[in-house]
Scaffold this active site. Structure first.
Site, mmCIF file in Angstrom:
data_model
loop_
_atom_site.group_PDB
_atom_site.id
_atom_site.type_symbol
_atom_site.label_atom_id
_atom_site.label_comp_id
_atom_site.label_asym_id
_atom_site.label_seq_id
_atom_site.Cartn_x
_atom_site.Cartn_y
_atom_site.Cartn_z
ATOM 1 N N HIS A 186 0.861 -1.182 0.000
ATOM 2 C CA HIS A 186 0.000 0.000 0.000
ATOM 3 C C HIS A 186 0.903 1.239 0.000
ATOM 4 O O HIS A 186 2.039 1.194 0.495
ATOM 5 C CB HIS A 186 -0.877 0.024 1.243
ATOM 6 C CG HIS A 186 -1.958 -1.000 1.236
ATOM 7 N ND1 HIS A 186 -3.050 -0.915 2.072
ATOM 8 C CD2 HIS A 186 -2.131 -2.140 0.516
ATOM 9 C CE1 HIS A 186 -3.844 -1.933 1.874
ATOM 10 N NE2 HIS A 186 -3.305 -2.712 0.930
ATOM 11 N N GLU B 173 0.928 3.861 1.814
ATOM 12 C CA GLU B 173 1.385 4.257 3.152
ATOM 13 C C GLU B 173 2.533 3.375 3.632
ATOM 14 O O GLU B 173 3.498 3.871 4.222
ATOM 15 C CB GLU B 173 0.234 4.166 4.170
ATOM 16 C CG GLU B 173 -0.944 5.041 3.864
ATOM 17 C CD GLU B 173 -2.048 4.327 3.095
ATOM 18 O OE1 GLU B 173 -3.222 4.673 3.303
ATOM 19 O OE2 GLU B 173 -1.738 3.424 2.281
ATOM 20 N N CYS C 28 -6.073 1.809 5.974
ATOM 21 C CA CYS C 28 -6.705 0.556 6.380
ATOM 22 C C CYS C 28 -6.127 0.092 7.728
ATOM 23 O O CYS C 28 -5.276 0.758 8.311
ATOM 24 C CB CYS C 28 -6.475 -0.505 5.303
ATOM 25 S SG CYS C 28 -4.746 -1.044 5.191
ATOM 26 N N CYS D 221 -2.229 -0.496 7.440
ATOM 27 C CA CYS D 221 -1.476 0.758 7.384
ATOM 28 C C CYS D 221 -1.573 1.522 8.699
ATOM 29 O O CYS D 221 -0.590 2.106 9.147
ATOM 30 C CB CYS D 221 -1.960 1.608 6.205
ATOM 31 S SG CYS D 221 -1.592 0.845 4.606
#
Length: 161
Positions: free
Chosen positions: A60, A62, A90, A93
């Site tokens: 992801h 992040e 999420c 993260c």
């Protein structure tokens, strides 16, 4: 101009960089999410989603930005940093944000199906955990949300996942 207005203008500036990362992700056929990390008014990390290209479910924006920032400063503790993301982080993260001790998170669009900052959970401000973050959501929500909406609409039109 008051301090909050100055801060929000700065947040929009940095989210603009994250938005560029999101657009790059979408162009690469990745879910268009971008993240940047700033420390002392300096950009130290910028990343786009890379799950498809890296064949990595943890790639992801992040997560990649956190790894870049830690390498840039030579410490896993990202104290004094702000993470800017185009989509609400999420659970994974958010856990990485807490583990890296990032004190402030600014995100654009909410994620009603996977958001762990405000939509489904409130992990970053949970006082039961050993670290909490200051959170500002909804900054540039409309343009960043539109990027995601248009991406998924084009996928549906093409009959792709």
């Amino acid at each position: 101009m008051d301090d909050l207005e100055i801060e929000l203008r700065g947040d929009e500036h940095w989210l603009g960089y994250a938005e560029q990362q999101a657009l790059a992700a979408g162009s690469a056929d990745e879910v268009p999410v971008g993240a940047v990390i700033v420390r002392d008014r300096q950009l130290i990390a910028a990343a786009a989603n890379g799950r498809e290209s890296l064949c990595d479910p943890t790639a992801h924006a992040e997560m990649i930005a956190i790894t870049q920032a830690a390498a840039a400063i030579g410490d896993w503790r990202l104290e004094g940093c702000t993470l800017y993301a185009t989509l609400e982080p999420c659970v994974m993260c958010s856990g990485a944000i807490l583990q890296s001790r990032i004190p402030r998170v600014v995100y654009a669009a909410s994620d009603p199906k996977g958001g762990a900052v405000a939509s489904l959970f409130n992990l970053l401000e949970d006082s039961r955990l050993n670290h909490q973050c200051l959170v500002q959501g909804g900054v540039m929500a409309e343009p960043c949300g539109r990027i995601l909406t248009e991406f998924f609409a084009s996928k549906r039109a093409l009959g792709k996942k």
